[in-house]
Motif scaffolding. Structure first.
Motif, PDB file in Angstrom:
ATOM      1  N   LEU A  70      37.684  38.624  49.591  1.00 28.26           N
ATOM      2  CA  LEU A  70      36.923  39.716  48.990  1.00 28.26           C
ATOM      3  C   LEU A  70      37.303  39.807  47.516  1.00 28.26           C
ATOM      4  N   VAL A  71      36.298  39.820  46.634  1.00 29.31           N
ATOM      5  CA  VAL A  71      36.530  39.820  45.188  1.00 29.31           C
ATOM      6  C   VAL A  71      35.832  41.023  44.567  1.00 29.31           C
ATOM      7  N   ASP A  72      36.592  41.833  43.849  1.00 30.35           N
ATOM      8  CA  ASP A  72      36.067  43.018  43.171  1.00 30.35           C
ATOM      9  C   ASP A  72      36.023  42.747  41.672  1.00 30.35           C
ATOM     10  N   LEU A  73      34.815  42.671  41.115  1.00 26.60           N
ATOM     11  CA  LEU A  73      34.644  42.390  39.683  1.00 26.60           C
ATOM     12  C   LEU A  73      34.235  43.637  38.903  1.00 26.60           C
ATOM     13  N   THR A  74      34.435  44.822  39.475  1.00 30.87           N
ATOM     14  CA  THR A  74      34.036  46.056  38.793  1.00 30.87           C
ATOM     15  C   THR A  74      34.827  46.284  37.510  1.00 30.87           C
ATOM     16  N   ALA A  75      36.010  45.730  37.398  1.00 25.77           N
ATOM     17  CA  ALA A  75      36.815  45.906  36.183  1.00 25.77           C
ATOM     18  C   ALA A  75      36.490  44.871  35.109  1.00 25.77           C
ATOM     19  N   THR A  76      35.610  43.927  35.419  1.00 27.50           N
ATOM     20  CA  THR A  76      35.264  42.870  34.461  1.00 27.50           C
ATOM     21  C   THR A  76      33.754  42.887  34.202  1.00 27.50           C
ATOM     22  N   LEU A  77      33.276  43.982  33.639  1.00 31.33           N
ATOM     23  CA  LEU A  77      31.838  44.144  33.399  1.00 31.33           C
ATOM     24  C   LEU A  77      31.276  43.145  32.397  1.00 31.33           C
ATOM     25  N   GLU A  78      32.138  42.568  31.549  1.00 30.81           N
ATOM     26  CA  GLU A  78      31.672  41.589  30.574  1.00 30.81           C
ATOM     27  C   GLU A  78      31.292  40.255  31.231  1.00 30.81           C
TER      28      GLU A  78
END
Length: 135
Positions: A80-88
């Motif tokens: 599971l990968v959360d990319l919410t902190a890397t909006l760029e």
């Protein structure tokens, strides 16, 4: 809703490489389920798979956004990968490295695929609500 492959089905590799670029522009959520499926392998070898991100498809993150632990056997491996902190990050792609040791041919051989499926926001809300109830 993103439901695609970072490494196409039944890809055979014997050297390091990269998968196709995937556009995250249509994602309603920035949380994804990666599924690494190793379908063929020979003994005494290892596979390392990571996912890198980019804002422009030119410059890629120096460190992976996600990495699977090193694999030696056939099987299915979710991450599971959360990319919410890397909006760029607007684009992602997979990168793999292979290694072989021991007797016989020194050329590694893996057959694998890596799928990427967006986790819908409503499922995330339900899971968050259930977790809060447990606290």
């Amino acid at each position: 809703m993103i439901d695609t492959y970072l490494v196409p089905e039944k890809t055979k590799v014997s050297a390091k490489g990269e998968g196709p670029v995937v556009d995250l522009g249509h994602a309603g959520s920035r949380v994804f389920l990666l599924s690494l499926q190793i379908t063929d392998i020979v003994e005494q070898e290892a596979l390392d798979v990571s996912v890198y991100g980019s804002a422009d498809k030119v410059v890629w993150t120096p460190k992976p956004l996600a990495s699977f632990p090193q694999k030696f056997y056939r099987g299915d491996h979710p991450l599971l990968v959360d990319l919410t902190a890397t909006l760029e990050v607007k684009f992602v792609r997979a990168h793999w490295q292979v290694n072989r040791w021991g007797r016989g041919s020194e050329t590694p051989m893996f057959e694998f695929q890596l799928s990427m499926k967006e986790v819908p926001p409503d499922i995330l809300k339900e899971a968050t609500a259930e977790a809060k109830e447990l606290i």
